[in-house]
Design an enzyme around this catalytic site. Structure first.
Site, PDB file in Angstrom:
ATOM      1  N   VAL A   1      10.686   5.548   9.288  1.00  0.00           N
ATOM      2  CA  VAL A   1      10.145   6.684   8.445  1.00  0.00           C
ATOM      3  C   VAL A   1       8.663   6.390   8.282  1.00  0.00           C
ATOM      4  O   VAL A   1       8.323   5.204   8.094  1.00  0.00           O
ATOM      5  CB  VAL A   1      10.705   7.313   7.372  1.00  0.00           C
ATOM      6  CG1 VAL A   1      11.981   7.838   7.629  1.00  0.00           C
ATOM      7  CG2 VAL A   1      10.876   6.172   6.283  1.00  0.00           C
TER       8      VAL A   1
ATOM      9  N   ARG B   1       0.874  -1.044   0.085  1.00  0.00           N
ATOM     10  CA  ARG B   1      -0.066   0.006  -0.024  1.00  0.00           C
ATOM     11  C   ARG B   1       0.852   1.517   0.019  1.00  0.00           C
ATOM     12  O   ARG B   1       0.311   2.314  -0.408  1.00  0.00           O
ATOM     13  CB  ARG B   1      -0.958   0.060   1.397  1.00  0.00           C
ATOM     14  CG  ARG B   1      -2.081  -0.902   1.177  1.00  0.00           C
ATOM     15  CD  ARG B   1      -2.474  -1.267   2.360  1.00  0.00           C
ATOM     16  NE  ARG B   1      -2.238  -2.226   3.151  1.00  0.00           N
ATOM     17  CZ  ARG B   1      -2.624  -2.624   4.619  1.00  0.00           C
ATOM     18  NH1 ARG B   1      -3.675  -2.011   5.125  1.00  0.00           N
ATOM     19  NH2 ARG B   1      -2.053  -3.477   5.106  1.00  0.00           N
ATOM     20  N   GLY B   2       1.943   1.112   0.355  1.00  0.00           N
ATOM     21  CA  GLY B   2       3.056   2.260   0.710  1.00  0.00           C
ATOM     22  C   GLY B   2       3.034   3.390  -0.433  1.00  0.00           C
ATOM     23  O   GLY B   2       3.491   4.661  -0.220  1.00  0.00           O
TER      24      GLY B   2
ATOM     25  N   GLU C   1       7.799   2.132  -6.082  1.00  0.00           N
ATOM     26  CA  GLU C   1       7.907   1.798  -4.771  1.00  0.00           C
ATOM     27  C   GLU C   1       8.004   2.830  -3.712  1.00  0.00           C
ATOM     28  O   GLU C   1       8.709   3.802  -4.056  1.00  0.00           O
ATOM     29  CB  GLU C   1       9.208   0.691  -4.924  1.00  0.00           C
ATOM     30  CG  GLU C   1       9.571   0.276  -3.425  1.00  0.00           C
ATOM     31  CD  GLU C   1       8.411  -0.434  -2.545  1.00  0.00           C
ATOM     32  OE1 GLU C   1       7.393  -0.191  -2.450  1.00  0.00           O
ATOM     33  OE2 GLU C   1       8.874  -1.759  -2.509  1.00  0.00           O
TER      34      GLU C   1
ATOM     35  N   LYS D   1      17.170   3.308   1.643  1.00  0.00           N
ATOM     36  CA  LYS D   1      17.988   3.255   2.845  1.00  0.00           C
ATOM     37  C   LYS D   1      19.245   2.189   2.376  1.00  0.00           C
ATOM     38  O   LYS D   1      19.226   1.216   2.745  1.00  0.00           O
ATOM     39  CB  LYS D   1      17.149   2.643   3.987  1.00  0.00           C
ATOM     40  CG  LYS D   1      16.338   3.568   4.863  1.00  0.00           C
ATOM     41  CD  LYS D   1      16.009   2.730   5.933  1.00  0.00           C
ATOM     42  CE  LYS D   1      14.720   3.401   6.744  1.00  0.00           C
ATOM     43  NZ  LYS D   1      14.012   2.366   7.594  1.00  0.00           N
TER      44      LYS D   1
ATOM     45  N   ASP E   1      14.541  -0.977   1.203  1.00  0.00           N
ATOM     46  CA  ASP E   1      15.103  -1.108   2.663  1.00  0.00           C
ATOM     47  C   ASP E   1      15.994  -2.416   2.463  1.00  0.00           C
ATOM     48  O   ASP E   1      17.112  -2.284   2.072  1.00  0.00           O
ATOM     49  CB  ASP E   1      13.883  -1.367   3.614  1.00  0.00           C
ATOM     50  CG  ASP E   1      14.385  -1.401   4.954  1.00  0.00           C
ATOM     51  OD1 ASP E   1      15.158  -0.507   5.516  1.00  0.00           O
ATOM     52  OD2 ASP E   1      14.084  -2.265   5.835  1.00  0.00           O
TER      53      ASP E   1
HETATM   54  C1  PRP Z   1       7.392  -1.854   2.888  1.00  0.00           C
HETATM   55  C2  PRP Z   1       7.430  -0.694   1.758  1.00  0.00           C
HETATM   56  C3  PRP Z   1       8.127  -1.594   0.823  1.00  0.00           C
HETATM   57  C4  PRP Z   1       8.882  -2.647   1.516  1.00  0.00           C
HETATM   58  C5  PRP Z   1      10.514  -2.287   1.484  1.00  0.00           C
HETATM   59  O1  PRP Z   1       5.929  -2.572   2.448  1.00  0.00           O
HETATM   60  O2  PRP Z   1       6.179  -0.140   1.235  1.00  0.00           O
HETATM   61  O3  PRP Z   1       7.280  -2.092  -0.111  1.00  0.00           O
HETATM   62  O4  PRP Z   1       8.362  -2.750   2.930  1.00  0.00           O
HETATM   63  O5  PRP Z   1      11.279  -3.337   2.269  1.00  0.00           O
HETATM   64  P1  PRP Z   1      12.167  -4.092   1.799  1.00  0.00           P
HETATM   65  O6  PRP Z   1      13.037  -3.338   0.813  1.00  0.00           O
HETATM   66  O7  PRP Z   1      12.818  -4.563   3.041  1.00  0.00           O
HETATM   67  O8  PRP Z   1      11.492  -5.389   1.206  1.00  0.00           O
HETATM   68  P2  PRP Z   1       4.991  -3.299   3.668  1.00  0.00           P
HETATM   69  O9  PRP Z   1       5.431  -4.827   3.366  1.00  0.00           O
HETATM   70  O10 PRP Z   1       5.432  -2.733   5.103  1.00  0.00           O
HETATM   71  O11 PRP Z   1       3.859  -2.998   3.075  1.00  0.00           O
HETATM   72  P3  PRP Z   1       3.011  -1.639   2.733  1.00  0.00           P
HETATM   73  O12 PRP Z   1       3.546  -0.980   1.473  1.00  0.00           O
HETATM   74  O13 PRP Z   1       1.710  -2.152   2.575  1.00  0.00           O
HETATM   75  O14 PRP Z   1       3.050  -0.862   3.822  1.00  0.00           O
END
Ligand code: PRP
Length: 182
Positions: free
Chosen positions: A155, A45-46, A101, A133, A105
């Protein structure tokens, strides 16, 4: 479950984000200039806020689609297992594709999604992340375009959550835990 108490310090202002998106949109336009249609894929969703602002700056014919991949759930730690919770509605074979994206991370999510989408035979597939990051990376991947490199801070805002909250902040903020429970 009680959450630890925290405050949010502004890290990147809404104005800086808007200016960066304008510049990124110009670069994307020159890369995909002449395309009959760019399929812009937001990772839910981010990325929902970022993709909304980005496509409105993109002077190209676009189609918007979404894919939901989750590795974090409500946790702050990557599970390293990326699950596809919702797949694209449309086909991408032979198409120009831009994956959007919010943050890279560990790199697990983006690398998993890129590998998956490449199996579908896009003509060209590029990626953009608003935030990166690099100090947290576990998989060697970098988006084609990055909005801002940030230090290893937790963040929120501009689509990014902490336990599903704060996605609606218009800026990127750093979470500062203050001790105690909220
Ligand atoms: C978060 C963010 C990225 C991902 C990055 O998603 O939105 O998609 O983590 O992390 P990574 O590089 O360690 O894989 P999340 O799974 O929290 O879902 P969301 O987008 O619904 O908040």
């Amino acid at each position: 479950m009680a959450q630890p108490a925290y405050e949010i310090d502004e890290m990147i202002s809404a104005k800086s984000i808007a200016a960066r998106i304008e510049a990124l949109a110009r670069e994307i336009k020159s890369t995909f200039d002449g395309t009959d249609k760019l399929i812009v894929v937001g990772l839910l969703r981010g990325s929902f806020v970022f993709i909304a602002d980005l496509v409105r700056e993109l002077d190209l014919p676009v189609e918007v689609d979404f894919l939901e991949a989750s590795s974090y759930g409500d946790s702050t730690e990557s599970s390293r297992e990326v699950r596809i919770l919702k797949d694209l509605r449309g086909e991408i074979a032979g198409r120009d594709v831009l994956v959007v994206e919010d943050i890279v991370d560990t790199g697990f999510t983006l690398s998993h999604v890129v590998a998956l989408l490449k199996t579908r035979g896009p003509k060209r597939l590029e990626t953009i992340a608003l935030l990166d990051k690099p100090s947290r990376r576990e998989i060697d991947i970098r988006a084609t375009w990055t909005g801002f490199e940030i230090p290893d801070e937790f963040v929120v805002g501009y689509g990014i959550d902490y336990a599903q909250r704060n996605r609606n902040l218009p800026y990127i903020g750093a979470v500062r835990f203050t001790g105690g429970a909220a």
